[in-house]
Every structure is written in structure tokens, then in C-alpha cells.
Write an enzyme that holds these catalytic residues in place. Structure first.
Site, PDB file in Angstrom:
ATOM      1  N   CYS A   1      36.131 -50.736  68.408  1.00  0.00           N
ATOM      2  CA  CYS A   1      34.845 -50.192  67.961  1.00  0.00           C
ATOM      3  C   CYS A   1      34.997 -49.086  66.924  1.00  0.00           C
ATOM      4  O   CYS A   1      34.042 -48.778  66.210  1.00  0.00           O
ATOM      5  CB  CYS A   1      34.040 -49.679  69.143  1.00  0.00           C
ATOM      6  SG  CYS A   1      33.517 -50.978  70.273  1.00  0.00           S
TER       7      CYS A   1
ATOM      8  N   HIS B   1      24.852 -51.650  67.487  1.00  0.00           N
ATOM      9  CA  HIS B   1      26.291 -51.390  67.364  1.00  0.00           C
ATOM     10  C   HIS B   1      26.994 -52.600  66.764  1.00  0.00           C
ATOM     11  O   HIS B   1      27.611 -53.395  67.475  1.00  0.00           O
ATOM     12  CB  HIS B   1      26.843 -51.073  68.750  1.00  0.00           C
ATOM     13  CG  HIS B   1      28.308 -50.776  68.820  1.00  0.00           C
ATOM     14  ND1 HIS B   1      29.077 -50.439  67.722  1.00  0.00           N
ATOM     15  CD2 HIS B   1      29.165 -50.774  69.889  1.00  0.00           C
ATOM     16  CE1 HIS B   1      30.317 -50.237  68.102  1.00  0.00           C
ATOM     17  NE2 HIS B   1      30.399 -50.439  69.418  1.00  0.00           N
TER      18      HIS B   1
ATOM     19  N   GLY C   1      38.348 -49.707  72.346  1.00  0.00           N
ATOM     20  CA  GLY C   1      39.152 -50.508  73.247  1.00  0.00           C
ATOM     21  C   GLY C   1      40.572 -49.977  73.347  1.00  0.00           C
ATOM     22  O   GLY C   1      41.132 -49.457  72.389  1.00  0.00           O
TER      23      GLY C   1
ATOM     24  N   CYS D   1      34.223 -44.080  71.385  1.00  0.00           N
ATOM     25  CA  CYS D   1      35.180 -44.720  72.287  1.00  0.00           C
ATOM     26  C   CYS D   1      35.607 -46.056  71.709  1.00  0.00           C
ATOM     27  O   CYS D   1      34.850 -46.708  70.983  1.00  0.00           O
ATOM     28  CB  CYS D   1      34.572 -44.900  73.673  1.00  0.00           C
ATOM     29  SG  CYS D   1      33.028 -45.820  73.714  1.00  0.00           S
TER      30      CYS D   1
END
Length: 385
Positions: A89, A341, A373, A371
Site C-alpha cells: 500500500c 484507496h 503489507g 501501513c
């Protein structure tokens, strides 16, 4: 000491799944942002030394180094290369980091950074499963690794479980999450209605504003949704939306600013990335922010505005508890719960919004984190000029 400046930052509207941008090829989606970036800066595109874009699930229409494809689809010079980054992300925030590092190192003077993602055409995880199937691969990235199992056992590793772990550890109730989610929608709607996003958005076709914010959502409607995990607290209402979009920024050295007659709008004050528990996965912005503040000597109170990605409501609520940040300075125009997102583009979208909001409010320092992965988080601090 060398400086890296942000000269311009633009983005497409964020389209909801199956919405107005769903049928746009990812290369054309990215090309739209790149074309607008070049037009706004007035820079000769041939002077750009690299194009760094974030993108996840790089298969199908997003395969083949989408950064290079976007640039060429925009009709821009063939001699300019492109590279695609995947830090989950945080991919396009990392793209900004790589571009800034190239400028700070003195090896390049003009670099484009950004990201693109069409989740309507390439749904999250679906792409990797489709690519793996012909090879007879049925296990995920962690399954089957003896080293991983020895270290982390057979715990489930996914974003929903991670979000539930955060909610439990920081004592964040479903009601807390739903109130936060409603506030995100209301802030996003206010931003749209008052024109706060108009300067940063480049309309695409009939899509002129972000499609995600829900004007009719209520706490009562949210309370009626089923949790994603049985017995859990996370629902779709407290999660980021599946979306389509692209964003692009131009980073320049002092020499490039001088030679091309550019007006820098912000300088990159700090950039870093940290990791922690990959099973809990989504809490890394907490130690990453602490690290960034230690390195810069800044306090959280010195940060005028924060953009932290709303992957799930507990991510931001836990971060707020740990940092003591003023909620009135955080995601002031809503976040991914309302705005969406588009995975590989969100980092650049957040930076674009942060820059424009600092200018609108007259703030000095802006901090961005998200945040990612694997239990990672990037942090970027910019200073408005």
C-alpha cells in the site's frame, strides 16, 4: 547540503469500484496524471530523468512496467525511462522516496514520482491468484516457507486479522470505529463542497470529484453491517474502499529549479521507512512515526497536518492514542474510508492532498505515513515553502 523540492503534485479523482474510472485502462489513467503534471510545470518532458510509479498486482493491464507504459501512453519522450515500485500500500509513497533520494544524492535533477491502480479491472489478490494458477501454485507468499513457519507459526496473515489485532490491543470498540468512519465521510464531503480538492484534481471524462464519500451514511446504517471476521469489530464501513486512481509529483534539485525557472512549493524534510510485526501488519506507522520524530528532533505538536492512510479505522485510532496527535490536524479532509484507496496510487494521492492543504492553511510541516503489507510503514515529512 542538497535539497529535494516538490514542484507540483496532481491527481485524478478517486473512482469507486465499477464507477466512472473503472473502464479506463491503467496506462491511460496514469498517463492522464502525467500529462497534467507536465503541462502545469511547463518543464520540457525530455529533461525528466526517470519516472517512478507505484502499483500493486502488476498483471494484465498493469503488467510490463506500468510506469514506462503510462509515460509512453501520455505521448511523452521515449528516451525517458520508467520503473514500477511495489511496497504494497505504500508503493507510491516509496516512489516519492526513491525520487527524492535520487535528487538528494545528486545523481538526478528532475524525477517524476507517483502511482496508479485500477482495482475495478485488477481486484486485490485476484491478480496474484490468476497469475499463479497456470503454474500450479496454490499457496500464498508465506505458506510453505519453513523459515516463516519456524518464526511465526501458522498464524493467519491478512489485513482483516491484523486490523482486529490492533482493535483488541488498543481497546478500540466497533462504536469508536464507526464514529471515526462517519467523521471521515463528513470531512471528505465538506472538502468537496467547499472546493478544497479542486486545484489538485485533474478531471477525467465526466468524473470531476472523488466518488467514494457517502452523503447518506449514518451510524445506524453502519451498525447494521456484519463484521468481516466472525466475532470481530471490523466491517466494510470501517475499511478503506476499493478504488481506481492515479497521482503524480515532480521532484527537483536546486539546480533544476534554477535552470528551469521553477517555483518549489515544499522541500522534503525527512523520509524513512520502518518495519515491525508482519502478522499484526498494520501498526507499523506507530514506531515509524516515533523514529521519524527522533531523527528530525521534531515533536508531534510541531506537525501542522498529518495524512495517515485509513486502511482500517483502528490503524488511525491506535496511532492517535500512541502519538498523542491532535485529531483536528489528522486527515482533515477525510481519508481512504471515505475517499477510497487505489492501492498503488494512494501514497502519492496523500502527498498531493497534504501539499495543497498545507498551502491552503498556511501550515509549515506535514507528515504522511501509511501501513503496508509485511508490517512496514513509510514516513515523509515535508516543509511548505
Amino acid at each position: 547540503m542538497a535539497e529535494a523540492y516538490i514542484v507540483e503534485a496532481v491527481r485524478t479523482p478517486v473512482g469507486r469500484r465499477g464507477g466512472g474510472l473503472g473502464g479506463v485502462h491503467p496506462a491511460d489513467l496514469g498517463a492522464h496524471a502525467l500529462t497534467a503534471l507536465m503541462e502545469r510545470t511547463g518543464v520540457d518532458p525530455a529533461a525528466v530523468e526517470d519516472v517512478v510509479l507505484g502499483c500493486l498486482d502488476a498483471v494484465g493491464p498493469q503488467a510490463g512496467d506500468i510506469a514506462r507504459t503510462c509515460w509512453l501512453a501520455a505521448g511523452l519522450p521515449e528516451e525517458v525511462p520508467g520503473v514500477t515500485v511495489d511496497r504494497q500500500c505504500g508503493s507510491s509513497q516509496q516512489a516519492v522516496h526513491f525520487a527524492a533520494q535520487a535528487v538528494l544524492s545528486g545523481t538526478q535533477d528532475l524525477v517524476v514520482a507517483g502511482g496508479v491502480q485500477n482495482m475495478t479491472q485488477v481486484p486485490i489478490a485476484f491478480a496474484s491468484r490468476q497469475a499463479a494458477a497456470p503454474l500450479g501454485l496454490t499457496e500464498g507468499p508465506f505458506q510453505g516457507s519453513a523459515g516463516w513457519r519456524a518464526r511465526y507459526g501458522d498464524q493467519p496473515v491478512n489485513q482483516f486479522t491484523g486490523a482486529e489485532m490492533i482493535a483488541a490491543r488498543w481497546h478500540i470498540s466497533r462504536e469508536d470505529q464507526e464514529e471515526f468512519a462517519l467523521r471521515s465521510h463528513r470531512r471528505a464531503i465538506r472538502a468537496i463542497d467547499t472546493g478544497r480538492f479542486e486545484r489538485e484534481i485533474v478531471p477525467l471524462g465526466d468524473v470531476t470529484v472523488d466518488e467514494g464519500p457517502r452523503r447518506d451514511t449514518t451510524l445506524e446504517k453502519m451498525a447494521g453491517l456484519k463484521p468481516v471476521v466472525d466475532g470481530g469489530t471490523i466491517t466494510a464501513a470501517c475499511s478503506s474502499q476499493v478504488s481506481d486512481g492515479a497521482a503524480a509529483l515532480l521532484l527537483a534539485s536546486e539546480r533544476a529549479v534554477r535552470d528551469h525557472g521553477l517555483r518549489p512549493r515544499a522541500r522534503v524534510h525527512h523520509l524513512s521507512v520502518r518495519g515491525e510485526d508482519p502478522v499484526r501488519m498494520l501498526s507499523a506507522p506507530i514506531p515509524a512515526t516515533a523514529h521519524a520524530l527522533r531523527r528530525t528532533g521534531l515533536t508531534i505538536d510541531a506537525i501542522d497536518l498529518v495524512e495517515i492512510n485509513e486502511a482500517f479505522a483502528p490503524v488511525v485510532l491506535a496511532w492517535l492514542k500512541e502519538t498523542g496527535a491532535d485529531p483536528g490536524r489528522v486527515n482533515v479532509n477525510g481519508g481512504a474510508i471515505a475517499l477510497g484507496h487505489p492501492l498503488g496510487a494512494t501514497g502519492a494521492r496523500l502527498m498531493t492532498t497534504l501539499l495543497h492543504e498545507l498551502e491552503r492553511t498556511g501550515g509549515r510541516y506535514g507528515l504522511q505515513t501509511m501501513c503496508e503489507g509485511g508490517g512496514q510503514a513509510n514516513v515523509t515529512i515535508i516543509e511548505r515553502l
